[in-house]
Scaffold this motif. Structure first.
Motif, short mmCIF file in Angstrom:
data_model
loop_
_atom_site.label_atom_id
_atom_site.label_comp_id
_atom_site.label_asym_id
_atom_site.label_seq_id
_atom_site.Cartn_x
_atom_site.Cartn_y
_atom_site.Cartn_z
N ARG A 61 0.73 -1.21 -0.07
CA ARG A 61 0.06 -0.07 0.09
C ARG A 61 0.93 1.15 -0.03
O ARG A 61 0.71 2.31 -0.66
CB ARG A 61 -0.83 -0.40 1.22
N ARG A 62 2.01 1.10 0.97
CA ARG A 62 2.92 2.42 0.84
C ARG A 62 3.51 2.58 -0.61
O ARG A 62 3.73 3.72 -0.98
CB ARG A 62 3.95 2.16 2.22
N ARG A 90 1.09 4.20 -2.82
CA ARG A 90 0.69 5.46 -2.63
C ARG A 90 1.98 6.42 -2.90
O ARG A 90 1.79 7.56 -3.41
CB ARG A 90 0.30 5.69 -1.11
N ARG A 91 3.26 5.70 -2.74
CA ARG A 91 4.28 6.78 -3.13
C ARG A 91 4.39 6.83 -4.58
O ARG A 91 4.69 7.94 -5.13
CB ARG A 91 5.75 5.90 -2.56
N ARG A 135 1.73 9.50 -5.70
CA ARG A 135 2.05 10.79 -5.44
C ARG A 135 3.13 11.45 -6.32
O ARG A 135 2.91 12.51 -6.81
CB ARG A 135 2.77 10.83 -3.81
N ASN A 171 -7.43 1.55 -5.76
CA ASN A 171 -6.59 2.37 -4.75
C ASN A 171 -5.87 3.66 -5.10
O ASN A 171 -5.83 4.46 -3.98
CB ASN A 171 -5.42 1.20 -4.33
N GLU A 172 -5.61 3.77 -6.47
CA GLU A 172 -5.26 5.31 -6.70
C GLU A 172 -6.31 6.23 -6.56
O GLU A 172 -6.00 7.15 -5.95
CB GLU A 172 -4.69 5.33 -8.22
N PHE A 223 -6.52 7.11 -2.96
CA PHE A 223 -5.39 7.92 -2.33
C PHE A 223 -5.57 9.28 -2.98
O PHE A 223 -5.23 10.05 -2.26
CB PHE A 223 -4.23 7.04 -2.59
N LEU A 236 -4.94 12.49 -0.79
CA LEU A 236 -3.57 13.14 -1.16
C LEU A 236 -4.06 14.79 -1.26
O LEU A 236 -3.33 15.48 -0.73
CB LEU A 236 -2.85 12.69 -2.22
#
Length: 967
Positions: A334-335, A338-339, A342, A387-388, A391, A395
């Motif tokens: 997940r990290r 998300r990285r 971003r 998931n994008e 987030f 974000l």
């Protein structure tokens, strides 16, 4: 078979390089080619991801392989293994993008020998492949070998050095290095050995780059590591030779291709360039230039590398069954996602969907080697897009919150911890992402205050004084405040919206939003109309969709925002019910006032996990009654997002067979995917239901009934026995709408609390699946030990190693999250194996002692003193030899020394009773061991000790002189 390296400017493709490696070992050197194992470890709870090629072969190296396993047949093996290094001991995540060679996903080319060839053949094959097949210039290659370690008694690996020299490598290119560089160990204990590394000089030109090897220079890099496993590190720290020697080699494909294609960066090879080109087409940033550090203005090139690396990792992990989630490997993924999102959004200024659009490119690059990627391409895109979208929403809100907070801050102050905590806890922002966004603005987080909030949250979750118990002055209304609220006609909180959720068209749960008004604030046992920024307080609302802790179910978490002020989040850390009022424990990021209009957002993942486990608790309750009998009554339960606990009364103990039957009943109900019916009915009507399950506590009127598979109106019908055949309970908790969503249930613990009351702990869904995988893996290991124990073993060290293995497995089985029925079965087997091993060791030691004693008796024939050296594998055996001698020759005093391979000398002695008290065994052993710079202890009759081999000859002389002086 491989395109020669110098045949063209570009060199062979990555696919050709990989294929050439596999064919070379398979066709030219008789290796068996194996497919890559999935990156999700099977049954190894110690690993988040498969992070090395050798992971799947651990049982062979450890000697724990099942005799009937296919692994037993392996002698020479080759493969290309998918590896992920992110999280855990090997974690490259934060370095990815900052340089041109770190990756979270990479391919490890490897060849192995299991008790077949060793150093000479391994080095020769490696040299042949690199210099003849790949045609890498010999003068650019440097090899290292283990230079020895006197403190461990290990000499330099001159055998390896001589192999390289014999192959024609110049002496100036064969370099010794110490333990930290050239001695490989699997862990604190277990197989280990020296290794030899092959390094490549990117510059070349006839220079000697030996001084740059192992110095962190980007110009001279390691490309291949050959490990020679010839020792075993024991618990005591000493090294013993392995009965079988193994070879384990690993060469990163990305680094190899960089060499073959004459590049200086992994990202300039055809493993990455198609992905980088696709990123450029899909974003508004300049083309990738390979810049790093200060030269990379705006970190555009870093963003390219991050996205290209991370999308490969996402594709491989999702294909192998690891999805972005909230714990373990899933949380790490997940990290990673998300990285990547971003950097796509904020640095590359790409529209949503870029990340998923790269999936077909990754499949093109890697699909031939790993065809499972091609089969799962559509699913990968869907999961990334879903998931994008989630987030990106968070974000954008998080970015606005940070910017707004920074604008309001005083100069030269730290970013407020409570705002960071709201981002972390409510929007799921990783702490490193918060740090990164603040770093870009030249601001630091108030780390001390943030860590305090983390600690308080951990205490609250652990059930400490912060957990909403009477000691918590923000969530438990005192009697005076409660009386004031009631006398002031402040309405009780309407919490019916907590049940407002449904199943969407795609099978996902959709939770309805809720708008509310702040009625009052509660802090330090008093009611307030206003609470300032940074303070923790209880918020009383007129209505809520948050579930307050009750009925054994944990409270919801989430956050609230003021209407019209989307950029200020108030994290809701716990929720409690008191006198009809629902108190939301909140950290005020800004001033909060009675009358404020707020919108509430429940942490949907945590709520859904609680719903799953609560419905599973009802299934378990029914299954226990079905298997153990109708007299089985619930005595308590606790449901959290992680697991469920259930206490019940029972006569006697729950057997292994009953635990299996209970799980099977639950599995059947899950498979039926029964509808979960819920309705509020008058309490008097509910009490009449035959077979109703209820605990001894007060229920509201009307009361909520939860019925599995049978509509509530049918259950309430006069003389209906429907509740006897299914689960029908009085329950205020939140539940799934269909039982199939539980997926699986595994009971991982069962024990008696007191006589007549037992407690079980169970997990559901993916956690249950993992528990079963762990159980199966451990069952295989126990079966392997059991079969090896049945073989005729005449070696004491071999039997002792088996005994140690049984002891280690016993500890692992006791603590692992695995099905309890299987734990009990394995513990019974291991207990019997431990007894067998102990008996066998004693028998073998006695046989060895008798044999040694007979030889010494024949040699010294009734002499008053026997002083000698013997071969003994342990101090226990040496003591037995001494004891045997003294039993067969009662008038003889005996002292024996036994030199060990480690350089230690064992000492054991026994004095004839006829010589006491003049002659003391303890004094005798002390005199001898002191001569060897060691220690000893014992009694007048028997004593033992140890010392150093350097003083052994002098110790023998001392032993004789001491005895002669006393006799």
């Amino acid at each position: 078979r491989c395109t020669p390296r110098r045949s063209g400017a570009a060199g062979p493709s990555a696919g050709q390089g990989r294929a050439a490696f596999l064919r070379f070992f398979e066709e030219r050197h008789g290796h068996r080619r194996l497919p890559s194992a999935p990156v999700r470890p099977r049954g190894d709870p110690r690993l988040l991801f498969v992070n090395a090629g050798m992971n799947q072969f651990k049982p062979i190296f450890l000697g724990t392989v099942h005799p009937r396993s296919e692994l037993v047949q392996h002698r020479r093996v080759v493969n290309s293994q998918k590896c992920v290094r992110a999280g855990g001991k090997h974690n490259d995540l934060e370095d990815v993008g900052r340089d041109t060679y770190h990756h979270t996903f990479f391919e490890m080319l490897g060849n192995w020998s299991f008790g077949d060839y060793f150093k000479e053949e391994a080095c020769s094959m490696a040299w042949e492949l690199l210099t003849e097949v790949y045609e890498i210039p010999r003068d650019r290659l440097y090899v290292t070998y283990f230079g020895g370690d006197p403190s461990l008694g290990l000499s330099a690996d001159e055998e390896c050095r001589d192999v390289w020299l014999h192959l024609g490598v110049p002496a100036s290119h064969v370099l010794p290095f110490p333990l930290k560089d050239n001695f490989w160990e699997m862990g604190d204990t277990g197989p280990c050995g020296p290794c030899t590394e092959i390094h490549y000089d990117h510059v070349g030109g006839g220079r000697n780059a030996a001084a740059l090897v192992n110095q962190g220079s980007p110009d001279v890099v390691e490309i291949w590591n050959l490990v020679f496993m010839q020792y075993s590190r024991e618990v005591e720290g000493n090294l013993l030779p392995l009965p079988q020697h193994h070879v384990d080699t690993g060469m990163g494909l990305e680094r190899l291709v960089t060499v073959l294609q004459n590049k200086r960066s992994n990202y300039d090879t055809d493993l990455f360039t198609p992905i980088l080109d696709a990123i450029h087409k899909g974003c508004r940033a300049p083309r990738y230039q390979g810049l790093v550090g200060d030269a990379d203005v705006g970190r555009v090139n870093m963003a390219y590398r991050v996205v290209a690396d991370h999308v490969r990792t996402l594709c491989v992990c999702i294909t192998d069954g690891i999805y972005p989630g909230f714990s373990g490997a899933e949380l790490v993924l997940r990290r990673i996602l998300r990285r990547a999102v971003r950097f796509c959004s904020e640095v590359l200024q790409a529209p949503p969907g870029l990340l998923a659009s790269l999936v077909p490119i990754v499949v093109d690059v890697l699909g031939n080697a790993y065809p499972e990627l091609t089969r799962n391409a559509s699913q990968i895109k869907d999961i990334i897009n879903e998931n994008e979208a989630t987030f990106l929403s968070s974000l954008e809100r998080g970015r606005r919150i940070i910017e707004r907070t920074v604008q309001q801050m005083e100069p030269s102050t730290n970013f407020p911890a409570e705002v960071a905590w709201s981002l972390y806890g409510s929007l799921g922002f990783p702490l490193d992402l918060i740090d990164l966004m603040l770093e870009e603005k030249g601001i630091s987080l108030d780390s001390a205050a943030f860590n305090k909030l983390v600690l308080e949250d951990a205490e609250r979750k652990a059930g400490g004084p912060q957990a909403g118990q009477p000691g918590n002055t923000n969530t438990h209304l005192d009697v005076h405040s409660l009386a004031w609220l009631q006398s002031s006609k402040v309405p009780a909180t309407d919490d019916s919206p907590k049940y407002a959720y449904r199943l969407g068209q795609q099978g996902q749960y959709e939770f309805s939003p809720c708008q509310a008004t702040v009625l009052m604030l509660y802090r330090d046992q008093s009611l307030h109309k206003e609470v300032g920024a940074g303070q923790r307080c209880g918020v009383i609302l007129d209505r809520t969709n948050f579930y307050a802790e009750q009925g054994g179910q944990d409270s919801d978490q989430g956050y609230m925002i003021r209407l019209g002020q989307q950029d200020v989040l108030f994290p809701v850390e716990s929720v409690h019910l008191c006198g009809g009022y629902v108190i939301h424990e909140v950290t005020a990021v800004e001033t909060l006032r009675a009358g404020d209009q707020v919108q509430l957002f429940v942490d949907e993942a945590q709520r859904l996990a609680c719903m799953t486990n609560h419905t599973a608790t009802h299934l378990l309750n029914f299954a226990l009654r079905r298997v153990l009998g109708d007299s089985t009554e619930q005595r308590g339960s606790h449901v959290t997002a992680q697991r469920l606990r259930f206490d019940f009364d029972i006569k006697g103990h729950v057997t292994v067979e009953q635990l299996q039957q209970v799980e099977q009943v639950v599995q059947d109900l899950i498979q039926k995917n029964e509808v979960v019916h819920m309705a509020e009915v008058p309490l008097t009507l509910a009490r009449r239901v035959q077979g109703l399950r209820a605990v001894d506590e007060g229920y509201p009127d009307p009361v909520r009934i939860v019925s599995l598979g049978v509509p509530v109106e049918n259950v309430l019908t006069c003389d209906s026995e429907a509740a006897m055949q299914t689960s029908v309970e009085l329950c205020c908790g939140t539940h799934l709408l269909q039982t199939g969503s539980v997926e699986d249930l595994a009971i991982i613990s069962e024990r008696q609390l007191v006589k007549g009351i037992s407690r079980v702990i169970a997990v559901t869904g993916g956690q249950a699946k993992e528990a079963r995988e762990v159980g199966q893996c451990l069952a295989t290991e126990v079966d392997s030990v059991s079969l090896r124990m049945k073989q005729r073993i005449t070696s004491i060290p071999e039997m002792q190693n088996l005994s140690k293995e049984v002891g280690h497995l016993t500890k692992v089985v006791a603590s692992a999250a695995m099905p309890q029925w299987q734990r009990k079965e394995l513990q019974t087997i291991l207990k019997a194996l431990q007894r067998t091993a102990n008996t066998a060791i004693k028998k073998l030691e006695l046989q060895q002692a008798e044999k040694a004693a007979q030889i010494l008796l024949a040699k010294y024939c009734n002499q008053p003193v026997i002083i000698d050296t013997v071969s003994a594998d342990s101090l226990s055996i040496l003591m037995k030899v001494v004891n045997q001698l003294c039993n067969k020759s009662p008038g003889t005093s005996v002292l024996l020394l036994s030199p060990q391979a480690s350089g230690e000398v064992l000492c054991a002695c026994q004095v004839s009773k006829n010589c006491i008290p003049t002659f003391s065994a303890a004094d005798w052993a002390m005199a001898v061991c002191t001569q060897m710079e060691g220690k000893a202890g014992g009694s007048l009759i028997v004593a033992k000790g140890s010392g150093n081999a350097r003083g052994m000859q002098g110790a023998l002389t001392t032993a004789l002189e001491f005895a002669q002086s006393k006799l």
